[in-house]
Design an enzyme around this catalytic site. Structure first.
Site: not given
Length: 733
Positions: A471, A585
């Site tokens: 991010s 994930e």
């Protein structure tokens, strides 16, 4: 096979439609005789004929086709009377299976709904009123529960019987049966209790409601693709996509918990009743919400009586309110969990290998993560309890960090069920996090042999943690917009940029996404993935506290030089690496979250059963009991989504949309659990860790603050809903 056969059969022989015109008794009799010819009338008589799972398949297909054939009462007759030695029962079942008799079924005074009516028995005759009797107008016999051990058999063409059709939810199909000294035969219940039959009846009705809701939902998905507003199909509107994503999540949850309960019933598992109550408690509310949202998608045509969806709306509501519906199931769940010392959440059977590993890990934790060692760890503030280097190295000696890795990389190649067993036991033991599973998976999928030999053994031994540098200030969920650059300079890559919200900033390495082609079209085609040692010159770390008492960091990369061989995958091929790692994930994270909630639920349940001073235990409060039951059934949906992801992973790779369904549901469940715990326990549960009087060292309020991370991270739940709609339902981007 039954589902596919019945669906084709019903499409050929029964046309679902709308309108006030109701099917005649003759229409129903004709379709039922044809269905009897398909062999469905004997389902429920025993394993050889088919059990509760098969009954649910038939009920779902009848609901899907809006077909009022009397499968439900026939199945109940089989379940109630099979094995009976009474001549009348044996004769009735033979005739039902041959199609020469058709039975209705009602619970009368034993129905949780006080308005269901009752009959008074005087010798061999009965007098009274029975309401809400399904299909009585097209049947030859009525079976009516009299008490916990007897059922009355009534021939409906006998004297003293009047049938009055009842319109309910705007639909016909129920009857009021009035008996005035009508002849009857009392049959003893020999092989099943009435409570058990009633629960199976509710499960079967929920199966039909699920079929109806699913069919209407599929119609709404198709309609959204065709209906144009403002120059484009409404399926492109995010509001529509998210409504439909919510519907799919709910429908999948109902499907899984229903099938799980029925499967346990058919193999004789004693926990089937608990899971059946969970299915009814969750499914009743969930299917009605799906039905409402489906009608919203249809807009004005959704409240046109001639539309097929109107029939499904009515069916869902009638079937989910019958026999006490979800509220009665929640009362039973609360009694199971809280009364007479209470019972914990049932433990899942994870297969011989999974069950053995669960016990093995439990024994290891008892020896290595208990007593003074764990007590000292628990005394630390939460930010110090996110990771324990010594513990990671200790567990690294077991090889369990590589539990699911292929053996060629030093792993144990354990099944997804064994991985669930490990995750569950670690959560119950309140052990700190370990490993770097996402990064390890990316290295195994895309790394060079040299990278695999260098980095994987460190992870496996518990010696190295890898953070995720994804991010950025303007690129959170929109990772294709990231700006951090990596430029080749001789034998090095030079990295410049900023990463934010990095949680494992203290790790040895950073798994970092950077742009290697600024002019790439589309933008994600110019991204590459790198392994960056966190001791490299030019890295500035600015830690910050999270609102859940953990930490993350803003990390600045200024002319950070790393060797060329530190790229993972191809140059400009990082998007494949990045999304592959995230998909992996998401397939696991939903299960990890729901296991956290399940463990916290057990702590909450113990508090709810404990009295303080002169006050009674909170678990005696009807509102608290209802909240506990609601959480319990929602946890089962989360656990079933986890198990489904594991099964999909065992067959290959969990589809991204299914990992997203599990992640969205479980993350929001964690939020709901945190809010409910505060409501139940009050202000003391809001006292934070290390404060005097804090309940469980502030566990519950900290869990609530932590839950926000699971809803936002790894792609916000709004982004995940768009993924579910587009990948799972085929809606346009």
């Amino acid at each position: 096979m039954i589902r596919d056969s019945l669906r084709g059969f019903l499409e050929a022989h029964w046309a679902a439609g709308g309108g006030e015109e109701r099917p005649s008794p003759d229409d129903i009799s004709v379709i039922w005789r044809k269905l009897v010819g398909q062999g469905v009338a004997a389902l429920g008589c025993g394993r050889d004929e088919g059990g509760l799972r098969e009954i649910l398949v038939v009920m779902a297909e009848l609901g899907r086709a809006a077909c009022p054939a009397p499968m439900w009462p026939t199945a109940l007759a089989n379940l109630a009377l099979s094995g009976s030695r009474a001549d009348a029962a044996v004769d009735l079942l033979e005739r039902l299976h041959a199609g020469t008799a058709v039975a209705a079924f009602c619970f009368g005074a034993c129905d949780p709904d006080a308005g269901a009516g009752s009959i008074r028995i005087d010798g061999s005759r009965g007098t009274g009123v029975l309401r809400f009797v399904e299909a009585a107008a097209s049947t030859t016999h009525l079976l009516a529960a009299v008490d916990e051990s007897h059922i009355a058999l009534v021939q409906l063409d006998a004297s003293g019987i009047v049938l009055a059709p009842t319109r309910a939810m705007g639909a016909w199909g129920l009857c009021e049966v009035r008996l005035n000294s009508a002849p009857l035969t009392l049959l003893p219940l020999e092989s099943a209790s009435l409570d058990e039959i009633s629960l199976k009846a509710q499960v079967a009705l929920l199966g039909r409601a699920h079929g109806a809701a699913r069919r209407a939902f599929e119609l709404a998905v198709d309609y959204a693709k065709e209906r144009h507003q403002f120059g484009q199909p409404i399926a492109k509107f995010q509001a529509i996509q998210h409504k439909l994503a919510n519907g799919l999540i709910a429908l999948e949850g109902v499907r899984l918990v229903l099938d799980h309960a029925a499967r346990l019933h058919d193999i004789g598992d004693c926990d089937w009743r608990y899971f059946a109550d969970c299915a009814v408690a969750f499914g009743g509310d969930a299917l009605r919400r799906v039905s409402l949202e489906t009608q919203h998608i249809f807009g004005a045509i959704g409240y046109a009586e001639e539309h097929e969806a109107a029939q499904h709306f009515k069916r869902v509501h009638l079937d989910t309110v019958a026999l006490g519906g979800a509220p009665d199931a929640r009362r039973r769940l609360a009694a199971h969990l809280l009364d007479r010392g209470g019972a914990p959440l049932p433990q899942y059977d994870l297969g011989p290998a999974g069950n053995e590993l669960r016990e093995q890990v439990r024994r290891w934790l008892d020896q290595n993560w208990s007593g003074d060692r764990k007590a000292r760890f628990d005394e630390q503030p939460f930010e110090k309890r996110e990771f324990d280097a010594d513990f990671a190295c200790d567990i690294g000696k077991t090889g369990w960090i590589g539990l699911g890795w292929p053996k060629q990389f030093g792993g144990q190649a354990r099944s997804p069920l064994e991985q669930i067993a490990f995750m569950e036991t670690m959560e119950q033991g309140e052990a700190p996090r370990i490993g770097a599973s996402i990064q390890a998976n990316a290295l195994m999928m895309f790394g060079t042999p040299a990278q695999q030999q260098k980095y994987l053994p460190e992870i496996l031994r518990g010696e190295a943690m890898h953070g995720m540098g994804y991010s950025e200030p303007q690129a959170g969920s929109d990772l294709a917009a990231l700006r951090t650059s990596a430029v080749r300079d001789g034998e090095h890559w030079v990295i410049n940029g900023q990463k934010i919200w990095t949680t494992t900033w203290w790790g040895k390495y950073m798994f970092l996404a950077a742009r290697t082609d600024r002019d790439a079209k589309p933008p994600h085609a110019g991204i590459s993935m790198f392994i960056v040692p966190m001791n490299a010159p030019g890295i500035t770390i600015r830690p910050a506290s999270t609102m859940y008492d953990g930490t993350f960091a803003n990390i600045f990369y200024d002319d950070v030089r790393i060797p060329l061989e530190n790229i993972v995958g191809e140059v400009n091929g990082g998007w494949k690496v990045l999304t592959g790692a995230l998909a992996f994930e998401r397939g696991l994270v939903g299960g990890g979250i729901v296991l956290k909630v399940a463990h916290a639920f057990e702590q909450l349940r113990r508090h709810v059963m404990t009295a303080e001073g002169d006050r009674p235990p909170p678990g005696q409060d009807p509102v608290v009991r209802d909240k506990i039951a609601t959480l319990a059934c929602e946890i089962e949906v989360g656990r079933q989504l986890m198990m489904c992801c594991a099964e999909l992973a065992a067959d290959g790779v969990t589809p991204p949309e299914y990992g997203a369904i599990s992640k969205v549901y479980s993350g929001e469940l964690m939020e709901r659990f945190g809010e409910a715990a505060l409501d139940i326990l009050g202000m003391r549960a809001a006292v934070s860790e290390q404060m005097p009087g804090a309940i469980d060292n502030g566990r519950f309020e900290q869990n609530l603050r932590h839950s926000l991370m699971w809803v936002i991270s790894i792609g916000t739940n709004e982004i995940q809903r768009s993924l579910i709609a587009q990948r799972g339902l085929g809606l346009p981007r």
